[in-house]
Scaffold this motif. Structure first.
Motif, PDB file in Angstrom:
ATOM      1  N   ARG A 144       0.850  -1.188   0.000  1.00 28.58           N
ATOM      2  CA  ARG A 144       0.000   0.000   0.000  1.00 28.58           C
ATOM      3  C   ARG A 144       0.886   1.239   0.000  1.00 28.58           C
ATOM      4  NH1 ARG A 144      -5.328  -1.027   1.922  1.00 28.58           N
ATOM      5  NH2 ARG A 144      -5.624  -3.184   2.623  1.00 28.58           N
ATOM      6  N   LEU A 145       0.414   2.285  -0.674  1.00 29.82           N
ATOM      7  CA  LEU A 145       1.130   3.556  -0.668  1.00 29.82           C
ATOM      8  C   LEU A 145       0.160   4.677  -0.993  1.00 29.82           C
ATOM      9  CD1 LEU A 145       3.088   4.221  -3.946  1.00 29.82           C
ATOM     10  CD2 LEU A 145       1.601   2.224  -3.710  1.00 29.82           C
ATOM     11  N   VAL A 146       0.606   5.908  -0.771  1.00 25.93           N
ATOM     12  CA  VAL A 146      -0.198   7.088  -1.077  1.00 25.93           C
ATOM     13  C   VAL A 146       0.537   7.905  -2.131  1.00 25.93           C
ATOM     14  CG1 VAL A 146      -1.192   9.230  -0.185  1.00 25.93           C
ATOM     15  CG2 VAL A 146      -1.219   7.153   1.215  1.00 25.93           C
ATOM     16  N   LEU A 147      -0.152   8.201  -3.228  1.00 25.69           N
ATOM     17  CA  LEU A 147       0.377   9.061  -4.288  1.00 25.69           C
ATOM     18  C   LEU A 147      -0.640  10.151  -4.575  1.00 25.69           C
ATOM     19  CD1 LEU A 147       1.840   6.519  -6.898  1.00 25.69           C
ATOM     20  CD2 LEU A 147       3.137   8.032  -5.399  1.00 25.69           C
ATOM     21  N   SER A 148      -0.194  11.397  -4.569  1.00 21.58           N
ATOM     22  CA  SER A 148      -1.064  12.538  -4.858  1.00 21.58           C
ATOM     23  C   SER A 148      -2.309  12.551  -3.984  1.00 21.58           C
ATOM     24  CB  SER A 148      -1.457  12.541  -6.336  1.00 21.58           C
ATOM     25  OG  SER A 148      -0.313  12.586  -7.166  1.00 21.58           O
ATOM     26  N   GLY A 149      -2.141  12.181  -2.718  1.00 26.32           N
ATOM     27  CA  GLY A 149      -3.235  12.252  -1.774  1.00 26.32           C
ATOM     28  C   GLY A 149      -4.232  11.120  -1.840  1.00 26.32           C
ATOM     29  N   ARG A 150      -3.963  10.101  -2.664  1.00 25.30           N
ATOM     30  CA  ARG A 150      -4.891   8.981  -2.783  1.00 25.30           C
ATOM     31  C   ARG A 150      -4.173   7.671  -2.476  1.00 25.30           C
ATOM     32  NH1 ARG A 150      -9.048   9.286  -7.727  1.00 25.30           N
ATOM     33  NH2 ARG A 150      -9.869   7.606  -6.412  1.00 25.30           N
ATOM     34  N   GLY A 151      -4.851   6.784  -1.757  1.00 25.32           N
ATOM     35  CA  GLY A 151      -4.280   5.497  -1.440  1.00 25.32           C
ATOM     36  C   GLY A 151      -4.324   4.561  -2.630  1.00 25.32           C
ATOM     37  N   HIS A 152      -3.288   3.766  -2.778  1.00 24.74           N
ATOM     38  CA  HIS A 152      -3.196   2.805  -3.870  1.00 24.74           C
ATOM     39  C   HIS A 152      -2.729   1.464  -3.334  1.00 24.74           C
ATOM     40  CE1 HIS A 152      -3.583   5.808  -7.161  1.00 24.74           C
ATOM     41  NE2 HIS A 152      -2.926   6.604  -6.334  1.00 24.74           N
ATOM     42  N   VAL A 153      -3.058   0.424  -4.084  1.00 20.23           N
ATOM     43  CA  VAL A 153      -2.470  -0.888  -3.835  1.00 20.23           C
ATOM     44  C   VAL A 153      -1.577  -1.195  -5.025  1.00 20.23           C
ATOM     45  CG1 VAL A 153      -4.436  -2.104  -4.878  1.00 20.23           C
ATOM     46  CG2 VAL A 153      -2.927  -3.311  -3.299  1.00 20.23           C
ATOM     47  N   ALA A 154      -0.431  -1.801  -4.765  1.00 23.35           N
ATOM     48  CA  ALA A 154       0.550  -2.024  -5.827  1.00 23.35           C
ATOM     49  C   ALA A 154       1.185  -3.391  -5.671  1.00 23.35           C
ATOM     50  CB  ALA A 154       1.627  -0.938  -5.790  1.00 23.35           C
ATOM     51  N   VAL A 155       1.738  -3.875  -6.761  1.00 27.23           N
ATOM     52  CA  VAL A 155       2.517  -5.105  -6.730  1.00 27.23           C
ATOM     53  C   VAL A 155       3.969  -4.734  -7.001  1.00 27.23           C
ATOM     54  CG1 VAL A 155       1.988  -5.596  -9.166  1.00 27.23           C
ATOM     55  CG2 VAL A 155       2.853  -7.407  -7.696  1.00 27.23           C
ATOM     56  N   VAL A 156       4.864  -5.227  -6.158  1.00 26.11           N
ATOM     57  CA  VAL A 156       6.300  -5.010  -6.322  1.00 26.11           C
ATOM     58  C   VAL A 156       6.915  -6.349  -6.700  1.00 26.11           C
ATOM     59  CG1 VAL A 156       8.444  -4.300  -5.194  1.00 26.11           C
ATOM     60  CG2 VAL A 156       6.295  -3.152  -4.626  1.00 26.11           C
ATOM     61  N   ARG A 157       7.719  -6.366  -7.762  1.00 26.48           N
ATOM     62  CA  ARG A 157       8.260  -7.630  -8.252  1.00 26.48           C
ATOM     63  C   ARG A 157       9.621  -7.431  -8.882  1.00 26.48           C
ATOM     64  NH1 ARG A 157       6.511  -8.309 -13.976  1.00 26.48           N
ATOM     65  NH2 ARG A 157       5.531  -6.365 -14.626  1.00 26.48           N
ATOM     66  N   PRO A 158      10.430  -8.478  -8.914  1.00 29.15           N
ATOM     67  CA  PRO A 158      11.700  -8.392  -9.640  1.00 29.15           C
ATOM     68  C   PRO A 158      11.431  -8.155 -11.120  1.00 29.15           C
ATOM     69  CG  PRO A 158      11.706 -10.255  -8.147  1.00 29.15           C
ATOM     70  CD  PRO A 158      10.295  -9.748  -8.189  1.00 29.15           C
ATOM     71  N   PHE A 159      12.172  -7.232 -11.689  1.00 29.04           N
ATOM     72  CA  PHE A 159      11.976  -6.872 -13.095  1.00 29.04           C
ATOM     73  C   PHE A 159      13.354  -6.575 -13.670  1.00 29.04           C
ATOM     74  CE2 PHE A 159      10.758  -4.288 -16.706  1.00 29.04           C
ATOM     75  CZ  PHE A 159       9.589  -4.892 -17.137  1.00 29.04           C
ATOM     76  N   GLY A 160      13.891  -7.505 -14.447  1.00 26.53           N
ATOM     77  CA  GLY A 160      15.264  -7.341 -14.904  1.00 26.53           C
ATOM     78  C   GLY A 160      16.211  -7.461 -13.733  1.00 26.53           C
ATOM     79  N   LYS A 161      17.010  -6.433 -13.498  1.00 30.50           N
ATOM     80  CA  LYS A 161      17.968  -6.434 -12.405  1.00 30.50           C
ATOM     81  C   LYS A 161      17.535  -5.538 -11.245  1.00 30.50           C
ATOM     82  CE  LYS A 161      21.967  -7.431 -15.366  1.00 30.50           C
ATOM     83  NZ  LYS A 161      23.319  -6.984 -15.791  1.00 30.50           N
ATOM     84  N   LEU A 162      16.268  -5.116 -11.261  1.00 30.24           N
ATOM     85  CA  LEU A 162      15.790  -4.250 -10.175  1.00 30.24           C
ATOM     86  C   LEU A 162      14.362  -4.599  -9.822  1.00 30.24           C
ATOM     87  CD1 LEU A 162      14.002  -2.311 -12.119  1.00 30.24           C
ATOM     88  CD2 LEU A 162      16.076  -0.972 -12.293  1.00 30.24           C
ATOM     89  N   LEU A 163      13.786  -3.857  -8.896  1.00 28.73           N
ATOM     90  CA  LEU A 163      12.405  -4.057  -8.500  1.00 28.73           C
ATOM     91  C   LEU A 163      11.502  -3.088  -9.263  1.00 28.73           C
ATOM     92  CD1 LEU A 163      12.780  -4.388  -4.609  1.00 28.73           C
ATOM     93  CD2 LEU A 163      12.318  -6.232  -6.236  1.00 28.73           C
ATOM     94  N   GLY A 164      10.406  -3.601  -9.756  1.00 29.11           N
ATOM     95  CA  GLY A 164       9.420  -2.770 -10.416  1.00 29.11           C
ATOM     96  C   GLY A 164       8.147  -2.726  -9.585  1.00 29.11           C
ATOM     97  N   MET A 165       7.439  -1.607  -9.630  1.00 31.24           N
ATOM     98  CA  MET A 165       6.182  -1.457  -8.884  1.00 31.24           C
ATOM     99  C   MET A 165       5.076  -1.024  -9.840  1.00 31.24           C
ATOM    100  SD  MET A 165       5.214   1.104  -5.691  1.00 31.24           S
ATOM    101  CE  MET A 165       5.402   2.595  -6.693  1.00 31.24           C
ATOM    102  N   THR A 166       4.001  -1.810  -9.893  1.00 30.18           N
ATOM    103  CA  THR A 166       2.856  -1.490 -10.740  1.00 30.18           C
ATOM    104  C   THR A 166       1.626  -1.274  -9.880  1.00 30.18           C
ATOM    105  OG1 THR A 166       3.726  -2.807 -12.582  1.00 30.18           O
ATOM    106  CG2 THR A 166       1.381  -2.287 -12.624  1.00 30.18           C
ATOM    107  N   LEU A 167       0.940  -0.153 -10.080  1.00 24.91           N
ATOM    108  CA  LEU A 167      -0.295   0.117  -9.354  1.00 24.91           C
ATOM    109  C   LEU A 167      -1.398  -0.795  -9.880  1.00 24.91           C
ATOM    110  CD1 LEU A 167      -0.333   4.023  -9.139  1.00 24.91           C
ATOM    111  CD2 LEU A 167       0.818   2.368  -7.657  1.00 24.91           C
TER     112      LEU A 167
END
Length: 286
Positions: A144-167
């Motif tokens: 969970r995170l807040v962006l621009s004053g609104r709460g979001h749910v996201a998935v964080v996953r390995p992507f290449g050689k780093l972590l990617g986060m998709t809302l």
């Protein structure tokens, strides 16, 4: 890499807190050419005015948001009232749980994806540990995170050689399939027909390489505008040097970005793909 991150904060999981920076993974204008709306007769820019049918043109501070609860009847909501509803940004991507890749249907991927990178030398080690553990166990993190004053749910996953986060889209934001299933019907399928279809699918199955797919429309549009610009300048229609240089540079960069994007192979059975999946005043999208 982008010089300025879209977001800075911490990726937190239990007692672990990793300083990270987030960069947009999908460029909003990559390969795009913006157009202005012009009057066909004289090529002057079209301007838009905010007009009240009773009082004529109005300024922005005279405009409020209104909800129509019945025909012609509204309740208004002021900006400060909406502001009070916004959530406080605590600058944290708080991991709730870990799941396997098949736990999330791709329909919930919103297309808003960010690359998460360690923010500072002290973040390198814990970031690497988290990345290696998630990759080795084939796990995705739901956060969970807040962006621009609104709460979001996201998935964080390995992507290449780093972590990617998709809302992710919330459950009530995705239309259920049931109302559309009636269009499918219930035709009978024989064992032979199914076997033949399965054989066709097996023969057509291969590795998926997204790099082979191009936005042909963007390339053709860039060449069209570039050709028209060259012909107009060749006829003596001289534009200011800076404006011409900016346009030609934008066209060259658009073509270059379309022709030389980063290569990445995505194999069948990999973690859910991103769904790669807003226009200025007086501007039209191609």
């Amino acid at each position: 890499m982008a010089t300025r991150p879209s977001w800075e904060g911490h990726l937190t999981f239990n007692l672990v807190s990793i300083p990270v920076k987030a960069f947009n993974a999908v460029g909003a204008t990559t390969g795009k050419i913006g157009f202005h709306l012009l009057h066909k007769g004289c090529n002057e820019r079209i301007r838009y005015k905010k007009v009240c049918p009773v009082h004529g043109e109005v300024t922005n501070d005279e405009i409020v948001s209104g909800y129509e609860y019945q025909k012609g009847q509204y309740v208004t909501v002021e900006k400060d009232e909406k502001g009070e509803l916004r959530e406080k940004d605590d600058k944290a991507i708080a991991v709730d749980t870990l799941v396997t890749p098949d736990a999330i249907d791709p329909i919930y991927f919103s297309g808003r994806t960010y690359y998460l990178v360690p923010n500072g030398p002290a973040a390198q080690k814990p970031y690497a540990v988290m990345f290696e553990a998630m990759r080795a166990h084939n796990r995705l993190a739901i956060a969970r995170l807040v962006l621009s004053g609104r709460g979001h749910v996201a998935v964080v996953r390995p992507f290449g050689k780093l972590l990617g986060m998709t809302l992710l889209a919330f459950e009530d934001q995705v239309k259920p399939p049931a109302p559309f299933e009636a269009e499918v019907g219930s035709p009978s399928v024989s064992a032979g027909e199914r076997k033949l279809a399965e054989a066709l699918l097996d023969s057509a199955t291969s590795d998926f390489d997204l790099h082979q797919y191009k936005d042909d429309y963007a390339q053709k549009l860039a060449r069209l505008v570039q050709g028209k610009t060259r012909r107009k300048l060749g006829k003596g229609g001289r534009a200011p040097a800076a404006a011409v240089g900016d346009l030609m540079d934008a066209l060259r960069r658009s073509l270059a970005e379309q022709g030389s994007g980063p290569r990445r192979r995505v194999r069948t059975g990999a973690a859910p793909r991103r769904r790669v999946a807003k226009a200025g005043r007086g501007r039209a999208r191609p």
